[in-house]
Scaffold this active site. Structure first.
Site, PDB file in Angstrom:
ATOM      1  N   ARG A 177      20.204  41.370 125.544  1.00  0.00           N
ATOM      2  CA  ARG A 177      19.797  42.760 125.781  1.00  0.00           C
ATOM      3  C   ARG A 177      20.865  43.476 126.601  1.00  0.00           C
ATOM      4  O   ARG A 177      21.194  44.642 126.336  1.00  0.00           O
ATOM      5  CB  ARG A 177      18.449  42.824 126.499  1.00  0.00           C
ATOM      6  CG  ARG A 177      17.267  42.450 125.625  1.00  0.00           C
ATOM      7  CD  ARG A 177      15.949  42.643 126.360  1.00  0.00           C
ATOM      8  NE  ARG A 177      15.629  44.055 126.553  1.00  0.00           N
ATOM      9  CZ  ARG A 177      14.648  44.505 127.335  1.00  0.00           C
ATOM     10  NH1 ARG A 177      13.895  43.645 128.027  1.00  0.00           N
ATOM     11  NH2 ARG A 177      14.413  45.787 127.443  1.00  0.00           N
ATOM     12  N   CYS A 235      16.319  45.726 135.711  1.00  0.00           N
ATOM     13  CA  CYS A 235      15.976  44.941 134.520  1.00  0.00           C
ATOM     14  C   CYS A 235      15.502  45.941 133.469  1.00  0.00           C
ATOM     15  O   CYS A 235      16.044  47.037 133.374  1.00  0.00           O
ATOM     16  CB  CYS A 235      14.919  43.895 134.849  1.00  0.00           C
ATOM     17  SG  CYS A 235      13.379  44.585 135.509  1.00  0.00           S
TER      18      CYS A 235
END
Length: 280
Positions: A177, A235
Protein backbone atom coordinates in the site's frame (compact mmCIF):
# COMPACT_ATOMS: atom_id res chain seq x y z
CA UNK A 1 6.01 2.66 33.51
CA UNK A 2 5.86 -0.33 31.17
CA UNK A 3 3.23 -0.28 28.44
CA UNK A 4 3.00 -4.09 28.23
CA UNK A 5 1.62 -6.76 30.52
CA UNK A 6 2.00 -10.52 30.08
CA UNK A 7 -0.89 -12.95 30.29
CA UNK A 8 0.55 -14.39 33.48
CA UNK A 9 0.85 -10.93 35.07
CA UNK A 10 -2.71 -10.10 34.06
CA UNK A 11 -4.01 -13.32 35.63
CA UNK A 12 -2.28 -12.40 38.89
CA UNK A 13 -3.75 -8.88 38.81
CA UNK A 14 -7.26 -10.17 38.12
CA UNK A 15 -7.03 -12.60 41.03
CA UNK A 16 -6.32 -9.75 43.46
CA UNK A 17 -9.28 -7.42 43.99
CA UNK A 18 -6.96 -4.65 45.19
CA UNK A 19 -4.96 -4.61 41.93
CA UNK A 20 -7.67 -5.60 39.46
CA UNK A 21 -7.46 -3.48 36.28
CA UNK A 22 -10.26 -2.59 33.89
CA UNK A 23 -9.84 -4.91 30.88
CA UNK A 24 -10.95 -3.69 27.46
CA UNK A 25 -11.38 -5.99 24.46
CA UNK A 26 -10.90 -4.16 21.15
CA UNK A 27 -11.68 -6.77 18.49
CA UNK A 28 -11.58 -5.03 15.12
CA UNK A 29 -10.01 -5.33 11.70
CA UNK A 30 -10.67 -3.89 8.25
CA UNK A 31 -12.01 -7.32 7.24
CA UNK A 32 -14.21 -7.69 10.36
CA UNK A 33 -14.92 -4.27 11.88
CA UNK A 34 -17.65 -5.66 14.17
CA UNK A 35 -15.77 -7.74 16.73
CA UNK A 36 -18.69 -8.23 19.11
CA UNK A 37 -19.63 -11.76 17.92
CA UNK A 38 -16.05 -12.95 18.50
CA UNK A 39 -15.97 -11.18 21.86
CA UNK A 40 -19.22 -12.80 22.97
CA UNK A 41 -17.90 -16.22 21.96
CA UNK A 42 -15.00 -15.91 24.41
CA UNK A 43 -13.10 -13.14 26.18
CA UNK A 44 -10.93 -12.53 29.24
CA UNK A 45 -13.24 -12.70 32.28
CA UNK A 46 -14.65 -9.27 33.06
CA UNK A 47 -13.39 -7.69 29.84
CA UNK A 48 -15.62 -4.96 28.40
CA UNK A 49 -16.14 -4.88 24.65
CA UNK A 50 -14.93 -1.74 22.88
CA UNK A 51 -16.49 -0.74 19.57
CA UNK A 52 -13.62 0.92 17.73
CA UNK A 53 -15.86 2.40 15.04
CA UNK A 54 -18.17 4.23 17.46
CA UNK A 55 -16.17 4.62 20.69
CA UNK A 56 -12.60 5.26 19.57
CA UNK A 57 -13.42 7.54 16.64
CA UNK A 58 -15.56 10.48 15.64
CA UNK A 59 -17.82 10.23 12.56
CA UNK A 60 -15.79 9.82 9.37
CA UNK A 61 -15.60 12.38 6.58
CA UNK A 62 -13.36 12.99 3.56
CA UNK A 63 -12.02 16.10 5.29
CA UNK A 64 -11.13 14.35 8.57
CA UNK A 65 -10.51 10.77 7.46
CA UNK A 66 -12.07 7.40 8.22
CA UNK A 67 -11.29 7.32 11.96
CA UNK A 68 -10.92 10.86 13.35
CA UNK A 69 -10.24 11.26 17.04
CA UNK A 70 -13.33 11.66 19.24
CA UNK A 71 -13.68 14.85 21.23
CA UNK A 72 -13.15 15.00 25.00
CA UNK A 73 -16.86 14.96 25.86
CA UNK A 74 -17.58 11.91 23.71
CA UNK A 75 -14.56 10.02 25.02
CA UNK A 76 -15.43 10.91 28.61
CA UNK A 77 -18.85 9.30 28.09
CA UNK A 78 -17.17 6.27 26.54
CA UNK A 79 -14.70 5.86 29.41
CA UNK A 80 -17.55 6.02 31.89
CA UNK A 81 -19.52 3.44 29.86
CA UNK A 82 -16.53 1.12 30.26
CA UNK A 83 -16.75 1.58 34.05
CA UNK A 84 -13.47 3.46 34.22
CA UNK A 85 -12.95 5.47 37.42
CA UNK A 86 -10.29 8.04 38.19
CA UNK A 87 -7.03 6.30 39.09
CA UNK A 88 -7.95 2.94 37.58
CA UNK A 89 -5.34 0.86 35.79
CA UNK A 90 -6.39 -0.38 32.34
CA UNK A 91 -5.36 -3.34 30.19
CA UNK A 92 -6.33 -3.32 26.51
CA UNK A 93 -6.20 -6.30 24.18
CA UNK A 94 -7.39 -7.78 20.90
CA UNK A 95 -6.76 -10.84 18.72
CA UNK A 96 -4.64 -8.97 16.16
CA UNK A 97 -1.28 -8.48 17.84
CA UNK A 98 -2.59 -5.30 19.50
CA UNK A 99 -2.85 -3.55 16.15
CA UNK A 100 -6.41 -2.44 16.98
CA UNK A 101 -6.07 -2.33 20.79
CA UNK A 102 -3.22 0.17 20.39
CA UNK A 103 -5.79 2.79 19.37
CA UNK A 104 -7.46 2.44 22.80
CA UNK A 105 -4.04 2.49 24.50
CA UNK A 106 -3.12 5.69 22.69
CA UNK A 107 -6.44 7.45 23.32
CA UNK A 108 -6.46 6.58 27.01
CA UNK A 109 -2.92 7.86 27.40
CA UNK A 110 -3.85 10.98 25.41
CA UNK A 111 -6.82 11.44 27.78
CA UNK A 112 -4.53 11.43 30.82
CA UNK A 113 -4.91 7.86 32.09
CA UNK A 114 -1.50 7.06 33.56
CA UNK A 115 -1.49 3.25 33.75
CA UNK A 116 -2.56 1.71 30.44
CA UNK A 117 -1.04 -1.56 29.27
CA UNK A 118 -1.29 -3.69 26.17
CA UNK A 119 -1.73 -7.43 26.77
CA UNK A 120 1.36 -8.69 24.95
CA UNK A 121 0.31 -11.36 22.48
CA UNK A 122 -3.36 -10.58 22.98
CA UNK A 123 -6.02 -13.27 23.28
CA UNK A 124 -3.71 -15.96 21.88
CA UNK A 125 -1.22 -15.35 24.70
CA UNK A 126 -4.03 -15.50 27.27
CA UNK A 127 -5.18 -18.85 25.91
CA UNK A 128 -1.61 -20.19 25.71
CA UNK A 129 -1.13 -19.31 29.39
CA UNK A 130 -4.19 -21.35 30.31
CA UNK A 131 -6.41 -18.34 30.93
CA UNK A 132 -10.13 -18.97 31.27
CA UNK A 133 -12.62 -17.47 28.82
CA UNK A 134 -16.00 -15.94 29.60
CA UNK A 135 -18.87 -15.71 27.11
CA UNK A 136 -21.60 -13.12 26.61
CA UNK A 137 -21.50 -9.42 27.40
CA UNK A 138 -20.07 -7.53 30.37
CA UNK A 139 -22.00 -4.40 31.42
CA UNK A 140 -20.04 -2.58 34.15
CA UNK A 141 -21.35 -0.01 36.57
CA UNK A 142 -20.76 3.48 35.09
CA UNK A 143 -17.45 5.10 36.01
CA UNK A 144 -16.48 8.68 36.77
CA UNK A 145 -13.30 9.19 34.72
CA UNK A 146 -12.91 12.37 32.68
CA UNK A 147 -10.84 12.75 29.52
CA UNK A 148 -8.28 15.56 29.41
CA UNK A 149 -6.61 15.37 26.02
CA UNK A 150 -3.07 16.55 25.43
CA UNK A 151 -0.79 13.96 27.01
CA UNK A 152 0.27 12.46 23.63
CA UNK A 153 1.67 14.48 20.71
CA UNK A 154 -0.48 14.89 17.59
CA UNK A 155 0.30 16.39 14.18
CA UNK A 156 -1.94 17.50 11.32
CA UNK A 157 -1.56 17.14 7.55
CA UNK A 158 0.57 20.28 7.17
CA UNK A 159 2.98 19.10 9.87
CA UNK A 160 3.11 15.64 8.26
CA UNK A 161 3.98 17.22 4.91
CA UNK A 162 6.81 19.24 6.46
CA UNK A 163 8.22 16.59 8.80
CA UNK A 164 10.47 14.67 6.35
CA UNK A 165 12.55 17.84 5.90
CA UNK A 166 13.67 17.83 9.54
CA UNK A 167 12.44 14.57 11.05
CA UNK A 168 11.13 11.10 10.28
CA UNK A 169 7.62 10.27 9.07
CA UNK A 170 6.78 6.56 9.25
CA UNK A 171 4.00 4.83 7.29
CA UNK A 172 2.59 1.86 9.25
CA UNK A 173 0.54 0.36 6.39
CA UNK A 174 1.52 -2.77 4.49
CA UNK A 175 4.47 -2.15 2.18
CA UNK A 176 2.46 -2.72 -1.01
CA UNK A 177 0.00 0.00 0.00
CA UNK A 178 2.88 2.35 0.82
CA UNK A 179 4.42 1.71 -2.61
CA UNK A 180 1.07 2.34 -4.31
CA UNK A 181 0.78 -1.14 -5.80
CA UNK A 182 -2.65 -1.68 -4.21
CA UNK A 183 -5.16 0.50 -2.43
CA UNK A 184 -8.24 -1.35 -1.17
CA UNK A 185 -10.11 1.49 0.52
CA UNK A 186 -8.76 5.02 0.05
CA UNK A 187 -9.12 7.17 -3.10
CA UNK A 188 -5.45 7.28 -4.13
CA UNK A 189 -2.59 4.77 -3.97
CA UNK A 190 0.83 5.70 -2.64
CA UNK A 191 2.28 7.54 0.34
CA UNK A 192 3.09 10.97 1.73
CA UNK A 193 6.26 12.21 -0.01
CA UNK A 194 9.32 11.62 2.15
CA UNK A 195 7.64 9.04 4.42
CA UNK A 196 9.42 5.76 5.21
CA UNK A 197 7.71 2.38 5.14
CA UNK A 198 7.42 0.74 8.59
CA UNK A 199 4.55 -1.79 8.48
CA UNK A 200 3.03 -2.35 11.92
CA UNK A 201 3.22 -6.14 11.49
CA UNK A 202 7.01 -5.78 11.56
CA UNK A 203 6.82 -4.75 15.21
CA UNK A 204 5.73 -8.28 16.17
CA UNK A 205 7.19 -11.75 16.37
CA UNK A 206 5.57 -14.90 14.98
CA UNK A 207 3.39 -15.23 18.09
CA UNK A 208 1.99 -11.70 17.83
CA UNK A 209 4.10 -10.36 20.70
CA UNK A 210 6.13 -7.18 20.42
CA UNK A 211 9.75 -7.66 19.47
CA UNK A 212 12.25 -7.04 22.29
CA UNK A 213 13.13 -3.35 22.81
CA UNK A 214 16.61 -3.79 21.37
CA UNK A 215 15.20 -5.31 18.18
CA UNK A 216 12.68 -2.49 17.87
CA UNK A 217 15.44 0.08 18.42
CA UNK A 218 17.45 -1.51 15.62
CA UNK A 219 14.45 -1.62 13.32
CA UNK A 220 13.54 2.02 13.79
CA UNK A 221 17.12 3.29 13.81
CA UNK A 222 17.56 1.76 10.36
CA UNK A 223 14.70 4.01 9.23
CA UNK A 224 16.28 7.08 10.83
CA UNK A 225 14.00 7.05 13.87
CA UNK A 226 16.67 6.91 16.56
CA UNK A 227 15.28 9.66 18.79
CA UNK A 228 17.68 12.30 17.52
CA UNK A 229 15.03 13.92 15.30
CA UNK A 230 11.25 14.34 15.61
CA UNK A 231 9.26 11.24 14.65
CA UNK A 232 5.61 10.79 13.68
CA UNK A 233 3.56 7.84 12.43
CA UNK A 234 0.57 7.54 10.12
CA UNK A 235 -1.30 4.64 8.52
CA UNK A 236 -4.58 4.29 6.64
CA UNK A 237 -6.77 6.00 9.22
CA UNK A 238 -4.80 6.42 12.44
CA UNK A 239 -5.46 2.99 13.97
CA UNK A 240 -2.35 0.88 13.29
CA UNK A 241 -0.27 4.07 13.46
CA UNK A 242 -1.00 3.93 17.20
CA UNK A 243 0.71 0.53 17.19
CA UNK A 244 3.75 2.19 15.67
CA UNK A 245 3.74 4.84 18.40
CA UNK A 246 3.60 2.07 21.03
CA UNK A 247 6.45 0.13 19.40
CA UNK A 248 8.56 3.27 19.23
CA UNK A 249 7.85 3.91 22.92
CA UNK A 250 9.13 0.41 23.70
CA UNK A 251 12.25 1.31 21.73
CA UNK A 252 12.66 4.47 23.80
CA UNK A 253 11.63 6.87 21.02
CA UNK A 254 8.78 9.36 21.52
CA UNK A 255 6.57 9.75 18.45
CA UNK A 256 3.57 11.82 17.41
CA UNK A 257 0.44 10.45 15.73
CA UNK A 258 -1.06 11.82 12.52
CA UNK A 259 -4.71 10.83 13.17
CA UNK A 260 -6.11 11.74 9.74
CA UNK A 261 -3.47 9.59 8.07
CA UNK A 262 -3.76 8.45 4.46
CA UNK A 263 -7.57 8.49 4.48
CA UNK A 264 -7.48 12.25 5.06
CA UNK A 265 -4.43 13.00 2.95
CA UNK A 266 -5.62 11.08 -0.13
CA UNK A 267 -9.02 12.81 -0.09
CA UNK A 268 -7.37 16.21 -0.57
CA UNK A 269 -6.52 16.72 -4.27
CA UNK A 270 -4.04 19.44 -3.30
CA UNK A 271 -1.84 16.94 -1.44
CA UNK A 272 0.94 15.29 -3.47
CA UNK A 273 1.20 11.51 -3.67
CA UNK A 274 4.41 9.50 -4.00
CA UNK A 275 4.75 5.89 -5.15
CA UNK A 276 7.48 3.28 -5.05
CA UNK A 277 10.32 3.42 -2.53
CA UNK A 278 11.80 6.61 -1.20
CA UNK A 279 15.48 7.15 -2.07
CA UNK A 280 17.88 6.25 0.74
Amino acid sequence: MSILITAEELAERLADEASRPVVLDVRWSLAAPDGRPAYRAGHVPGAVYVDLESELTAPPSPAAGRHPLPDEAAFTATMRRWGLREGDAVVVMDDLGNQSAARAWWLLRHAGVADVRLLDGGLAAWRAAGGALETGDVEPEPGDATAHFGAMPVIDADAAAALPEHGVLLDARAAERYRGEVEPIDPAAGHIPGARSAPSAGNLDADGRFLPPEALRERFAALGADGERPVAVYCGSGVTASHGVAALALAGVAAALYPGSWSQWSNDPARPVATGEEPA
